[in-house]
Design an enzyme around this catalytic site. Sequence first.
Site, PDB file in Angstrom:
ATOM      1  N   ASP A  99       4.550  -3.158   1.829  1.00  0.00           N
ATOM      2  CA  ASP A  99       3.132  -3.567   1.449  1.00  0.00           C
ATOM      3  C   ASP A  99       2.835  -3.660  -0.163  1.00  0.00           C
ATOM      4  O   ASP A  99       3.622  -3.251  -0.955  1.00  0.00           O
ATOM      5  CB  ASP A  99       2.106  -2.489   1.928  1.00  0.00           C
ATOM      6  CG  ASP A  99       0.589  -2.984   2.073  1.00  0.00           C
ATOM      7  OD1 ASP A  99       0.365  -4.216   1.564  1.00  0.00           O
ATOM      8  OD2 ASP A  99      -0.099  -2.418   2.584  1.00  0.00           O
TER       9      ASP A  99
HETATM   10  C1  BGC Z   1      -2.774  -4.885   2.069  1.00  0.00           C
HETATM   11  C2  BGC Z   1      -2.107  -5.983   2.904  1.00  0.00           C
HETATM   12  C3  BGC Z   1      -1.856  -7.330   2.653  1.00  0.00           C
HETATM   13  C4  BGC Z   1      -1.357  -7.193   0.999  1.00  0.00           C
HETATM   14  C5  BGC Z   1      -1.228  -8.721   0.452  1.00  0.00           C
HETATM   15  C6  BGC Z   1      -2.351  -5.069   0.821  1.00  0.00           C
HETATM   16  O1  BGC Z   1      -3.301  -4.199  -0.074  1.00  0.00           O
HETATM   17  O2  BGC Z   1      -2.737  -3.401   2.456  1.00  0.00           O
HETATM   18  O3  BGC Z   1      -2.517  -5.662   4.546  1.00  0.00           O
HETATM   19  O4  BGC Z   1      -0.983  -8.041   3.387  1.00  0.00           O
HETATM   20  O5  BGC Z   1      -2.237  -6.155   0.239  1.00  0.00           O
HETATM   21  O6  BGC Z   1      -2.873  -9.053   0.093  1.00  0.00           O
END
Ligand code: BGC
Length: 751
Positions: A231
């Site tokens: 993530d």
């Molecule tokens: C989120 C993800 C997301 C990623 C990219 C993170 O903060 O938890 O779900 O895909 O950011 O935006």
Amino acid sequence: MKRDLKALIGQMTLEEKASLCSGSDFWHTQGIERLGIPAVMVTDGPHGLRKQAGEADHLGLNDSVEAVCFPAGCATGSSFDPDLLEHMGQVLGDECQAEDVSILLGPAVNIKRSPLCGRNFEYISEDPYLAGKLSAAYIRGVQSRGVGTSIKHFAANNQETRRLTISSDLSERALHEIYLPAFEEAVKAAQPKTVMCSYNKINGVYASENKMLLTDILRDQWGFEGYVVSDWGAANDRVKGLEAGLDLEMPSSNGYNDAKIVAAVQNGSLDEAVLDRAVERILKVVFSYVDARRPDTVFDRAKDHAEAVAVETQCAVLLTNQGVLPLGTDQKIAYIGEFAAAPRYQGGGSSHIHPSRVTSAWEVAQQKGRNVCYAKGFSAMRDEMTDAELAEAIQAAQNADVAVVFAGLPESFESEGYDRTSMELPACQNRLIDEIAKVQPHVVVVLHNGSAVELPWADRVSAILELYLGGEGVGEAADQLLYGEANPSGHLAETFPLRLQDNPSYLHFPGNDKRVAYGEDVFVGYRYYDTKQVPVRFAFGHGLSYTEFAYSNLQLSAPALQDGQTVTVSVDVTNTGKVAGREVVQLYVRDKNGTPERPSKELRGFAKVLLEPGECKTVTLTLAARDLSYYEERLHDWFAPSGVYEVMVGRASDDIRLTAELSFTTEKQIPFVVTLTTTLGELLTCPKTAPTIMQLLAPLAQSAGTDGLDEGSMNMMKKMIMEMPLKSLVSVMPGDQIELLIQQMNLLLAQ
Ligand code: BGC
């Protein structure tokens, strides 16, 4: 195209290889021009494209290209319709091709452990079986277009509070039984190109460096073939992560972590083969996109807007209806509440889409020439209503045949990044609904929210239609559903408790500053309410229609199931009403063998069928040993004891229409080793050790002079004896004899 990735990797310098293991920027993988390796784009997800052309961020702050906002996971989960999710995935996959996006960052399948989780709107369900089936369908759809997906957030990321650092502390059983199966099903059935590991720790170990999770379970047990991506910002110790199975770090760490990988290889603490393995996994996915590229695909926003409307009509859940819906075109209707003119249709954070066009129910009513007036009532942005707005709303309600209140949670009430602290709607909305119910007997409430809310006035209104966060076409969908042009067919993928305090995680959410204990264990959602018989507002699986359905002729293909085989369950469903409708047939299973700590009911199958008035269809579902099983920690595996199971078919977890019994046999057994702390009860219930213990107890009972005891006293004594461990026999027999006995019984058990 066939490519020799190993040979390609052989041409790379150590630094080049390390550079491929992190992004080149916020949204692109790293390319190597001299070797013909492109940098490809990844984009959020899940219910539309958040492709950022300019300033990048993952919090939903900066802009992204105009796209189509589909209903969020809270809504699509309620569709109970894998075909619909697959179709939506196909549309999104085409959009990705048109925008040159190689991976769509979704689906998001974390379990709705508490209604307070700020991100529940993106997640599918409180039930892992449903979340697994629907996410696998979505993945199949997107990936059929040559675009990859990233199922997220792996794993046990069930709150926003301290999500980057908290440790989710849970039992092996809860992890496997509740928090992993949606990922497991998706990986086994649909092979997502990537899996996104979560920010949090699991029992003290960051997901991003958790070998048990990223390698032992994901790859070795489930057979995952793609790459694991962090993530955004979840990488912790990069070298440890690489070894554990974290292939790609996102976004770019500006060379900081790449240098650590290079240094670790150079100083011999990291085997270069581990790096090569990660690079190969990443390249395999990058080139699968390159080879499937269709640059001539057109992003037809008008067509996809209509798709978004159609999806939402299949997701909305009719929670109550005392006959007031559908509305008649000849009736005078008052739309009340600002959501009628400015609907809330998506959630905040990384999934925030820049929609091409949003429709409101009020706008559609005007276009269609409905006999509708509008009064703002309250603000859609905050808990705010002036006296004049209240008075105007009451008057509009009084003058109409039906008052439709468009209620819901303002955007700031729930979002990625923080959790809710209450399950209540804004106080002004509850007040307005109460006031209107006093002057108008026909009140319909239409809800816009991403997660369960408390509905204190539920019994005082005539109908409640749950739209969830229904995407950019929510206004058209609302109009069609309210006027009966579409028949509601969604069913709740989460329980609506009466009050927050009834939720099983209540005492353990969101934990302290370091850890959150999943104290309710496997009793999440309806598994708890149903087993504990706690009354709820609306049960898991609940959803009404404008027609009625009758269930009959429940049949099992065989009365007994043997481990390794399957049995089919069939049931006839008839539309007994006057309009066509879709029914969600749900199959639940109960263990009737007194196995400790099992929920009284678990979803193990479902199907959505379209039935014309009077039409009857036979729905067939399949059960196997896994569907009867729980996760047995002593086996580190799924296990169903031989015995009897109840098969229940119905239209909600609290509306079971037909039941049947199924007997099950397996050779599998829980390992049983006798020790000094094994109780006489355990030994007496095991067929192999029971005779030895009976023999032992007979003379002891005689010498204890039990002959004269009445039945009640005998029973009391028996119960107490059953609880005694072998070690407590030292007062009546020599210790070495007890030890010998233990040896003998263990030999017997090993035979
Ligand atoms: C989120 C993800 C997301 C990623 C990219 C993170 O903060 O938890 O779900 O895909 O950011 O935006």
